[in-house]
Write a protein that holds these residues in place. Structure first.
Motif, PDB file in Angstrom:
ATOM      1  N   GLU A   1     -22.953 101.936  26.829  1.00 36.70           N
ATOM      2  CA  GLU A   1     -22.692 100.604  26.639  1.00 36.70           C
ATOM      3  C   GLU A   1     -21.120 100.154  26.484  1.00 36.70           C
ATOM      4  O   GLU A   1     -21.128  98.945  26.920  1.00 36.70           O
ATOM      5  CB  GLU A   1     -24.202 100.068  26.239  1.00 36.70           C
ATOM      6  CG  GLU A   1     -24.265  98.107  26.221  1.00 36.70           C
ATOM      7  CD  GLU A   1     -24.372  97.727  28.181  1.00 36.70           C
ATOM      8  OE1 GLU A   1     -24.355  96.981  28.399  1.00 36.70           O
ATOM      9  OE2 GLU A   1     -24.697  99.028  29.123  1.00 36.70           O
TER      10      GLU A   1
ATOM     11  N   ASN B   1     -18.494 100.555  28.786  1.00 31.94           N
ATOM     12  CA  ASN B   1     -18.794  99.889  29.581  1.00 31.94           C
ATOM     13  C   ASN B   1     -17.901  98.167  29.295  1.00 31.94           C
ATOM     14  O   ASN B   1     -17.570  97.483  30.864  1.00 31.94           O
ATOM     15  CB  ASN B   1     -20.533  99.776  30.347  1.00 31.94           C
ATOM     16  CG  ASN B   1     -20.417 100.942  31.366  1.00 31.94           C
ATOM     17  OD1 ASN B   1     -19.688 101.310  31.903  1.00 31.94           O
ATOM     18  ND2 ASN B   1     -21.469 100.571  31.387  1.00 31.94           N
ATOM     19  N   GLU B   2     -18.838  97.178  28.229  1.00 29.95           N
ATOM     20  CA  GLU B   2     -18.491  96.084  27.920  1.00 29.95           C
ATOM     21  C   GLU B   2     -17.092  96.115  27.541  1.00 29.95           C
ATOM     22  O   GLU B   2     -16.531  94.754  27.518  1.00 29.95           O
ATOM     23  CB  GLU B   2     -19.812  95.578  27.325  1.00 29.95           C
ATOM     24  CG  GLU B   2     -19.568  94.341  26.402  1.00 29.95           C
ATOM     25  CD  GLU B   2     -19.935  93.062  27.428  1.00 29.95           C
ATOM     26  OE1 GLU B   2     -19.288  92.234  27.247  1.00 29.95           O
ATOM     27  OE2 GLU B   2     -20.093  93.948  28.654  1.00 29.95           O
TER      28      GLU B   2
ATOM     29  N   ASN C   1     -14.269  97.400  29.035  1.00 32.53           N
ATOM     30  CA  ASN C   1     -14.416  97.124  30.419  1.00 32.53           C
ATOM     31  C   ASN C   1     -14.241  95.938  31.204  1.00 32.53           C
ATOM     32  O   ASN C   1     -13.074  95.508  31.418  1.00 32.53           O
ATOM     33  CB  ASN C   1     -14.307  98.865  31.098  1.00 32.53           C
ATOM     34  CG  ASN C   1     -13.679 100.013  30.163  1.00 32.53           C
ATOM     35  OD1 ASN C   1     -13.367 100.047  29.472  1.00 32.53           O
ATOM     36  ND2 ASN C   1     -14.383 100.955  30.618  1.00 32.53           N
ATOM     37  N   ARG C   2     -15.409  95.850  30.766  1.00 36.22           N
ATOM     38  CA  ARG C   2     -15.276  94.651  31.279  1.00 36.22           C
ATOM     39  C   ARG C   2     -15.026  93.322  30.327  1.00 36.22           C
ATOM     40  O   ARG C   2     -14.135  92.753  31.365  1.00 36.22           O
ATOM     41  CB  ARG C   2     -17.102  94.347  31.187  1.00 36.22           C
ATOM     42  CG  ARG C   2     -17.166  92.959  32.554  1.00 36.22           C
ATOM     43  CD  ARG C   2     -18.937  92.364  31.311  1.00 36.22           C
ATOM     44  NE  ARG C   2     -19.228  91.988  30.300  1.00 36.22           N
ATOM     45  CZ  ARG C   2     -18.375  90.706  29.979  1.00 36.22           C
ATOM     46  NH1 ARG C   2     -17.732  89.826  30.722  1.00 36.22           N
ATOM     47  NH2 ARG C   2     -18.627  90.363  28.742  1.00 36.22           N
ATOM     48  N   LEU C   3     -14.676  93.123  29.480  1.00 36.66           N
ATOM     49  CA  LEU C   3     -14.041  92.717  28.642  1.00 36.66           C
ATOM     50  C   LEU C   3     -12.396  92.045  28.963  1.00 36.66           C
ATOM     51  O   LEU C   3     -11.570  91.210  29.228  1.00 36.66           O
ATOM     52  CB  LEU C   3     -14.309  92.592  26.490  1.00 36.66           C
ATOM     53  CG  LEU C   3     -14.052  91.755  25.815  1.00 36.66           C
ATOM     54  CD1 LEU C   3     -14.884  89.954  25.985  1.00 36.66           C
ATOM     55  CD2 LEU C   3     -14.708  92.236  24.618  1.00 36.66           C
TER      56      LEU C   3
ATOM     57  N   ALA D   1     -11.352  93.669  31.166  1.00 41.50           N
ATOM     58  CA  ALA D   1     -10.674  93.225  32.796  1.00 41.50           C
ATOM     59  C   ALA D   1     -10.593  91.658  32.495  1.00 41.50           C
ATOM     60  O   ALA D   1      -9.570  91.303  33.596  1.00 41.50           O
ATOM     61  CB  ALA D   1     -12.129  93.516  33.927  1.00 41.50           C
ATOM     62  N   GLN D   2     -11.564  91.138  31.366  1.00 41.10           N
ATOM     63  CA  GLN D   2     -11.523  89.568  32.089  1.00 41.10           C
ATOM     64  C   GLN D   2     -10.209  88.950  31.594  1.00 41.10           C
ATOM     65  O   GLN D   2      -9.257  88.240  31.898  1.00 41.10           O
ATOM     66  CB  GLN D   2     -12.919  88.606  31.409  1.00 41.10           C
ATOM     67  CG  GLN D   2     -13.619  88.549  31.962  1.00 41.10           C
ATOM     68  CD  GLN D   2     -14.794  88.113  31.271  1.00 41.10           C
ATOM     69  OE1 GLN D   2     -14.673  87.977  30.023  1.00 41.10           O
ATOM     70  NE2 GLN D   2     -16.292  87.864  31.495  1.00 41.10           N
TER      71      GLN D   2
END
Length: 461
Positions: A450, A453-454, A456-458, A460-461
């Motif tokens: 997790e 995942n978070e 990479n999401r952060l 990517a923003q």
């Protein structure tokens, strides 16, 4: 050279059966520190200066302090630092203490501090010194009838052993310690002609290893001398004597301290959402499982030693001896078992540990290492017995914290939150990103998957 044999790489051997990719070094201890580093980097690390910089980076800029560290050990090429933390709010025998802990494992200090806070309004931790006796042996072989050797020991040798060590024990006796007792132990049923001179010692505020070993080595010399003079032994019996070794034992089952906590079950007040009664019942079950199941007991006791060793290291004592003794004691009845115990009788929750431990507050690093001196000052310059109590409490607190998590929320919720920063540091997170993750996992269980995942999401923003 490396050869491929049956699909695997193997080092070729030179004519003297040494690998050809490395050669032994002569006079390594005589090289300068930089010389040692240069040789290691060139011989084993392909001259990579990054590794050389790592070693140089951890030298202390204070030359006198670095020289002190260098002389603690042999062939020193750098310093290996560990986090030095504080677990506050330990109420021990009516004194409020902050415990110094040198440990790298996530959550150890936090768990100890949390347990200390839990018990501070319930009377805190109580300790009892059960005994302070330490042991050592002269191991020897002699082909003499047991009763004959025992008579010689009782009426001649024992007195001579005390006399021969008077100069060694003088200072210790002045401080209230010394040799307490010497016995002849017959082990010939287990190994032919094997006997021991078993001695017990009180070393007061020192760990006493050098003192004990000096006494034992004198025992070995005196044993040889007295047997050579003994008229009741034949020359053949005298010649059969072999003093194998003289050495202290790190198993000290008679140097033991008890630490405990107790309160009414109705006062346990755990905040996990289960009732006090259920918490007490599950907690006791967890301890009982560790008492009867060695696979669980090993991990259970390892957690105890997380707390013990962290304070042992911070106070300049020998954590290897502490570990060896604790685990030997856990198996003293022929089966490895829990060091802690729990009862819930008559509405009272009681949790305790009997810990065999031999430590000192004088000698060794205690007067040399600056952080060791700080640790002992922080603890109020304790006696050896007081330090025994503190160590037992630290182990008990650590075990309470672990079991409390295991029987309520599970171990990973708290442990992984402490481990979160290790994961983020490996990923190169910024301080702003770290704060995001603290908020993100406030009401979630941290998992490595997790976090990635978070992250990479952060990003990517």
């Amino acid at each position: 050279m490396r050869e491929i044999v049956n699909g695997r790489f193997h080092n070729s051997l030179s004519k003297n059966n040494l690998p050809m990719n490395h050669q032994p070094v002569e006079g390594f201890s005589k090289l300068t520190k930089q010389g040692k580093i240069d040789w290691l980097v060139n011989e084993y690390l392909e001259g990579n200066t990054d590794y050389q910089n790592i070693l140089n980076q951890y030298w202390n800029e204070n030359a006198d302090l670095q020289k002190l560290h260098d002389e603690f050990s042999e062939n020193t090429i750098s310093n290996f630092y560990m986090p030095y933390g504080i677990a506050p709010n330990f109420l021990i025998d009516g004194k409020l203490l902050a415990l110094p802990m040198a440990v790298e494992e996530s959550s150890v200090v936090a768990a100890a501090a949390k347990a200390a806070k839990f018990w501070i309004d319930k009377g805190g931790f109580k300790t009892t010194i059960i005994n302070t006796k330490k042991l050592g042996h002269t191991h020897f072989i002699i082909d003499v009838e047991s009763h004959k050797l025992q008579h010689f020991f009782n009426f001649k040798l024992k007195k001579k052993l005390f006399e021969a060590t008077e100069s060694i024990t003088a200072n210790m006796r002045n401080r209230g310690g010394g040799i307490l007792e010497i016995k002849l132990v017959d082990k010939s049923a287990e190994m032919p002609n094997y006997y021991q001179l078993k001695a017990s010692f009180d070393t007061v505020d020192s760990m006493g290893a050098n003192f004990i070993n000096s006494c034992l080595e004198q025992f070995g010399k005196t044993l040889k001398e007295q047997i050579s003079f003994e008229e009741s032994f034949t020359q053949e019996e005298k010649d059969s004597l072999q003093v194998v070794m003289n050495i202290l034992s790190n198993f000290t089952p008679d140097c033991i301290v008890r630490a405990e906590v107790s309160c009414k079950i109705e006062d346990l007040k755990d905040d996990s959402g289960i009732s006090n009664e259920e918490f007490a019942r599950k907690f006791k079950q967890a301890v009982t499982i560790a008492e009867i199941e060695p696979f669980r007991a090993t991990t259970h006791n390892k957690g105890i030693m997380n707390g013990v060793d962290a304070v042992v290291i911070a106070t300049g004592n020998d954590f290897r001896a502490t570990e060896a003794c604790a685990h030997a004691y856990a198996a003293r009845d022929g089966k490895y078992s829990s060091l802690t115990h729990c009862t819930t009788d008559n509405g009272i929750f009681r949790f305790w540990i009997d810990l065999p431990i031999s430590v000192g507050v004088v000698g060794g690093l205690t007067n040399l290492h600056p952080l060791v001196k700080f640790s002992l000052a922080l603890l109020g310059k304790p006696s050896a017995q007081e330090l025994m109590s503190i160590l037992a409490v630290s182990g008990l607190a650590q075990n309470f914290g672990a079991l409390r998590s295991l029987v309520t929320t599970g171990i990973q919720k708290g442990h992984m939150k402490m481990h979160l920063f290790n994961i983020l540091n490996q990923m190169g997170a910024t301080e702003e990103e770290k704060q995001h993750f603290v908020t993100y996992f406030k009401d979630k269980t941290v998992t490595h998957h997790e976090v990635i995942n978070e992250f990479n999401r952060l990003r990517a923003q």
